[in-house]
Motif scaffolding. Structure first.
Motif, PDB file in Angstrom:
ATOM      1  N   LEU A 252       1.002  -1.299  -0.038  1.00 17.09           N
ATOM      2  CA  LEU A 252      -0.183   0.045   0.009  1.00 17.09           C
ATOM      3  C   LEU A 252       0.725   1.163   0.052  1.00 17.09           C
ATOM      4  CD1 LEU A 252      -2.922  -1.075   2.401  1.00 17.09           C
ATOM      5  CD2 LEU A 252      -3.059  -0.696  -0.080  1.00 17.09           C
ATOM      6  N   THR A 253       2.131   1.240   0.786  1.00 21.40           N
ATOM      7  CA  THR A 253       2.903   2.388   0.873  1.00 21.40           C
ATOM      8  C   THR A 253       3.417   2.631  -0.305  1.00 21.40           C
ATOM      9  OG1 THR A 253       3.382   1.866   3.258  1.00 21.40           O
ATOM     10  CG2 THR A 253       4.654   3.522   2.122  1.00 21.40           C
ATOM     11  N   VAL A 254       3.907   1.855  -1.138  1.00 20.51           N
ATOM     12  CA  VAL A 254       4.527   2.047  -2.656  1.00 20.51           C
ATOM     13  C   VAL A 254       3.462   2.523  -3.500  1.00 20.51           C
ATOM     14  CG1 VAL A 254       5.478   0.837  -4.456  1.00 20.51           C
ATOM     15  CG2 VAL A 254       6.395   0.339  -2.237  1.00 20.51           C
ATOM     16  N   MET A 255       2.284   1.879  -3.373  1.00 18.92           N
ATOM     17  CA  MET A 255       1.268   2.209  -4.191  1.00 18.92           C
ATOM     18  C   MET A 255       1.051   3.736  -3.951  1.00 18.92           C
ATOM     19  SD  MET A 255      -1.073  -1.108  -3.912  1.00 18.92           S
ATOM     20  CE  MET A 255      -2.352  -0.776  -5.011  1.00 18.92           C
TER      21      MET A 255
ATOM     22  N   TRP B 139       4.253   8.625   7.772  1.00 23.59           N
ATOM     23  CA  TRP B 139       6.075   8.962   7.806  1.00 23.59           C
ATOM     24  C   TRP B 139       6.762   8.058   6.827  1.00 23.59           C
ATOM     25  CZ3 TRP B 139       8.570  12.861   8.853  1.00 23.59           C
ATOM     26  CH2 TRP B 139       9.888  12.830   9.008  1.00 23.59           C
ATOM     27  N   GLN B 140       6.060   6.812   6.609  1.00 18.74           N
ATOM     28  CA  GLN B 140       6.979   5.879   5.590  1.00 18.74           C
ATOM     29  C   GLN B 140       6.607   6.302   4.272  1.00 18.74           C
ATOM     30  OE1 GLN B 140       8.701   4.399   7.620  1.00 18.74           O
ATOM     31  NE2 GLN B 140       8.151   2.167   7.512  1.00 18.74           N
ATOM     32  N   VAL B 141       5.336   6.890   3.918  1.00 20.11           N
ATOM     33  CA  VAL B 141       4.970   7.444   2.586  1.00 20.11           C
ATOM     34  C   VAL B 141       5.911   8.526   2.254  1.00 20.11           C
ATOM     35  CG1 VAL B 141       3.244   8.454   1.243  1.00 20.11           C
ATOM     36  CG2 VAL B 141       2.762   6.694   3.211  1.00 20.11           C
ATOM     37  N   ILE B 142       6.066   9.430   3.441  1.00 23.66           N
ATOM     38  CA  ILE B 142       7.034  10.704   3.136  1.00 23.66           C
ATOM     39  C   ILE B 142       8.409  10.154   2.762  1.00 23.66           C
ATOM     40  CG2 ILE B 142       7.931  12.626   3.893  1.00 23.66           C
ATOM     41  CD1 ILE B 142       5.414  13.182   5.553  1.00 23.66           C
TER      42      ILE B 142
ATOM     43  N   MET C  91      10.918  -1.551   8.920  1.00 23.62           N
ATOM     44  CA  MET C  91      10.090  -0.701  10.015  1.00 23.62           C
ATOM     45  C   MET C  91       8.909  -1.173  10.242  1.00 23.62           C
ATOM     46  SD  MET C  91      11.629   2.635  10.297  1.00 23.62           S
ATOM     47  CE  MET C  91      12.648   3.782   9.432  1.00 23.62           C
ATOM     48  N   TYR C  92       8.051  -1.431   9.128  1.00 27.40           N
ATOM     49  CA  TYR C  92       6.659  -2.202   9.428  1.00 27.40           C
ATOM     50  C   TYR C  92       6.771  -3.506  10.061  1.00 27.40           C
ATOM     51  CZ  TYR C  92       4.042   1.215   6.402  1.00 27.40           C
ATOM     52  OH  TYR C  92       3.651   2.409   5.728  1.00 27.40           O
ATOM     53  N   ALA C  93       7.848  -4.118   9.918  1.00 30.02           N
ATOM     54  CA  ALA C  93       7.944  -5.396  10.554  1.00 30.02           C
ATOM     55  C   ALA C  93       8.154  -5.226  11.936  1.00 30.02           C
ATOM     56  CB  ALA C  93       9.095  -6.411  10.009  1.00 30.02           C
ATOM     57  N   VAL C  94       9.077  -4.636  12.313  1.00 30.94           N
ATOM     58  CA  VAL C  94       9.258  -4.260  13.616  1.00 30.94           C
ATOM     59  C   VAL C  94       8.079  -3.681  14.546  1.00 30.94           C
ATOM     60  CG1 VAL C  94      10.500  -2.932  15.134  1.00 30.94           C
ATOM     61  CG2 VAL C  94      11.954  -3.999  13.420  1.00 30.94           C
TER      62      VAL C  94
ATOM     63  N   MET D 282      16.277   6.766   7.900  1.00 39.65           N
ATOM     64  CA  MET D 282      16.140   8.033   8.522  1.00 39.65           C
ATOM     65  C   MET D 282      16.625   9.218   7.772  1.00 39.65           C
ATOM     66  SD  MET D 282      16.547   6.786  12.330  1.00 39.65           S
ATOM     67  CE  MET D 282      16.753   8.413  12.906  1.00 39.65           C
ATOM     68  N   LEU D 283      17.808   9.037   7.043  1.00 42.03           N
ATOM     69  CA  LEU D 283      18.415  10.102   6.479  1.00 42.03           C
ATOM     70  C   LEU D 283      17.557  10.295   5.425  1.00 42.03           C
ATOM     71  CD1 LEU D 283      22.209   9.262   6.581  1.00 42.03           C
ATOM     72  CD2 LEU D 283      20.494  10.093   8.285  1.00 42.03           C
TER      73      LEU D 283
END
Lengths: 284, 301
Positions: B99-102, B160-163, B210-213, B294-295
């Motif tokens: 979903l995030t990539v989409m 945040w992941q989308v960004i 990130m999602y897995a953790v 993060m960078l």
């Protein structure tokens, strides 16, 4: 692209619509839209309730403490790490200090409880070994905020430091050359090159932190809460949970939650405009 | 490099050397403070139950024993929880990353119609939300309460992941590449599959991690949406055993009272280890990606 948009509509924007619940008297049979309007009754009820002031106080004190104590630590950590040039030591410190970030809230609270347990906890064993009385840390309301804040710093300082380290790495090397030529000591170099260099990052992290003042993590407070420390540990978020989901008082809890979101939004806008005025960095 | 550091050493003043020594000392202390609790817990989990409850463990394991872990593997709640957590982590990560990539990829393309407003639409949810109860009602309306889907869908996308993903796509997949492929008669889907995804391995790694953790460590959604114990993830089982102090039912009836209490106490340390170790073991190998992620995220886009 459609599924993600649907996701945002359904789970983010639809709930915002549902928040009209705050202005209604929710009735299970009639549903959200069929329930009668009651205007600001729920908000009035909340503001007139003596618990309002204690919730507000607890929320603000806890997040204020967290901000004051927790904000400088990662900056100091990053500045110190930056002084250590390369090498294994730096890598190990970074690796280890970052690690607690991956510990879940449940495990974090479990560790706190095991360490501070009244009888067999590490802290009390140590106190006893030094000839001191045991303390029931989690049962004393006075300790609650410190436990919350310092465990949080333990867990996240290494993670946040990475953001600052990245900013430090981006500082123009010629500035260091110039400082060296001018005979600056390490400390002067930090004050006049490092700090100004990462100031934009500091401001942005500060804005984000202040924006989170009211959105204090529910999870950890809730897990650390017990009947003995509740006078200091009941914050708005935990109150919404217990009133709304445990007592099924939907309308009232929605009103309380909405109040929280609004205060948060206002704070964020305020801090952002302040940052814009006093420095060039802001998040929008 | 070597000559540079040598010449620096000569120029280093006494004050600077003192300063550096202080820095090293403080950092060593930090290292100790962070590491000690972790080592203590690990040591306690493999010491004998009696040694743990009488406070004889300070740093290293005392009377090495794996009773805690043995008991753990004989506790059905824990094993079910472990299995559930694995399911949630794998399924949740796949759904979330997809979903995030989409959403992130189209947002990274300048040619996207209404790109600015769409970005606003997405980021606004970061600063304002309807709140706990209204969200709960939506999940309830959809009939997801007490089903596995409740943990996989309502929180599937983190803004945040989308960004982060969007900044990555923007900087590493230039529009010229798309134009070139279009001229070659490449369809959008084909472009996605044979150009974008292979070029995006670093960001995909970050998203997956990130999602897995996040999934593995999550407990709040399970707390509010799940009622059937068979669906509980490990974190919820952990909470019940350690924080609420419900000793794992029926596991130790045959044992003597004292031994039982000791084991119940030690079980907690073993549980913490079992729940955290998978993440902490993988972490040193993937730290690089986390930092990278993060960078990328801190670059304003």
């Amino acid at each position: 692209m459609l599924p993600p948009l649907l996701f945002f509509l359904l789970f983010k924007y639809y709930p915002m619509l549902n928040a009209v619940l705050a202005f209604k008297d929710y009735n299970v049979i009639k549903g959200i839209w069929g329930s009668p309007w009651v205007g600001l009754k729920n908000f009035k009820l909340f503001f007139d309730n003596p618990i309002f002031w204690s919730l507000l106080k607890n929320t603000l004190l806890l997040s204020g403490y967290l901000l004051l104590a927790g904000f400088p630590v990662p900056i100091l950590l990053a500045l110190m790490l930056n002084e250590v040039r390369g090498g294994r030591f730096k890598r190990i410190v970074q690796l280890v200090s970052f690690a607690p970030y991956f510990i879940s809230t449940v495990v974090m609270v479990s560790i706190i409880m095991l360490f501070l347990a009244p009888r067999l906890g590490f802290a009390n064993l140590a106190l006893n070994a030094l000839g001191m009385e045991s303390v029931n840390f989690l049962g004393e309301p006075g300790y609650f905020r410190s436990i919350y804040v310092w465990s949080d710093i333990w867990q996240t300082a290494g993670y946040t430091a990475v953001i600052y380290l990245a900013a430090l790495a981006g500082i123009d090397p010629t500035l260091y050359e110039a400082a060296k030529v001018d005979g600056a000591s390490r400390f002067q170099k930090i004050r006049h090159v490092d700090l100004p260099g990462i100031m934009p990052t500091i401001v942005i992290v500060l804005i984000l932190n202040v924006g989170n003042v009211m959105a204090l993590g529910f999870e950890k407070v809730y897990l650390l809460q017990n009947p003995l420390n509740i006078v200091n540990s009941e914050i708005i978020a935990t109150y919404v949970y217990s009133i709304g989901l445990l007592n099924a008082n939907y309308s009232f809890a929605t009103a309380v939650g909405l109040f929280n979101s609004f205060v948060n939004l206002i704070l964020l806008v305020l801090v952002n405009s302040l940052a814009k005025r006093f420095s060039s960095s802001s998040i929008w | 490099m070597a000559t540079a550091s040598a010449s620096k050493k000569i120029r280093e003043s006494a004050g600077d050397r003192f300063f550096l020594a202080a820095v090293y000392t403080i950092l060593s202390l930090v290292l100790l403070v962070v590491l000690y609790p972790l080592v203590y817990i690990l040591s306690s989990s493999i010491s004998s139950p009696a040694a743990v409850t009488s406070g004889r463990v300070w740093l290293w394991p005392v009377n090495l024993s794996f009773k805690g872990f043995e008991a753990l593997f004989r506790t059905p709640e824990v094993m079910t929880g472990y299995g559930n957590s694995l399911i949630y982590t794998v399924a949740g990560t796949i759904i979330s990353v997809a979903l995030t990539v989409m959403i992130a990829y189209p947002l990274s393309r300048k040619s996207l119609f209404g790109r600015g407003p769409l970005m606003m639409f997405v980021t606004f949810t970061m600063i304002f939300s309807g709140g706990l109860i209204p969200t709960y009602m939506v999940v309830k309306e959809l009939g997801l309460i007490d089903s596995r889907w409740a943990l996989l869908i309502p929180n599937a996308i983190w803004v945040w992941q989308v960004i982060i993903a969007r900044s990555f796509f923007q900087s590493s997949i230039p529009d010229e590449l798309l134009e070139a492929s279009e001229i070659d008669g490449c369809s959008d889907l084909r472009f996605m599959r044979s150009v974008v995804l292979p070029l995006s391995k670093p960001i995909l790694a970050v998203l997956v991690l990130m999602y897995a953790v996040g999934q593995w460590n999550a407990y709040f959604d399970a707390l509010i949406y799940l009622k059937t114990a068979n669906l509980f993830p490990l974190q919820l089982v952990l909470r019940s055993i350690i924080i609420q102090n419900n000793s794992a039912g029926g596991l130790m009836d045959a044992m003597k009272m004292v031994e039982r209490q000791q084991l119940a106490e030690q079980l907690k340390y073993s549980l913490i280890v079992v729940a955290t170790l998978p993440v902490l073991i993988i972490y040193p190998f993937v730290q690089r990606y986390f930092v990278q992620g993060m960078l990328v995220g801190s670059v304003k886009g």
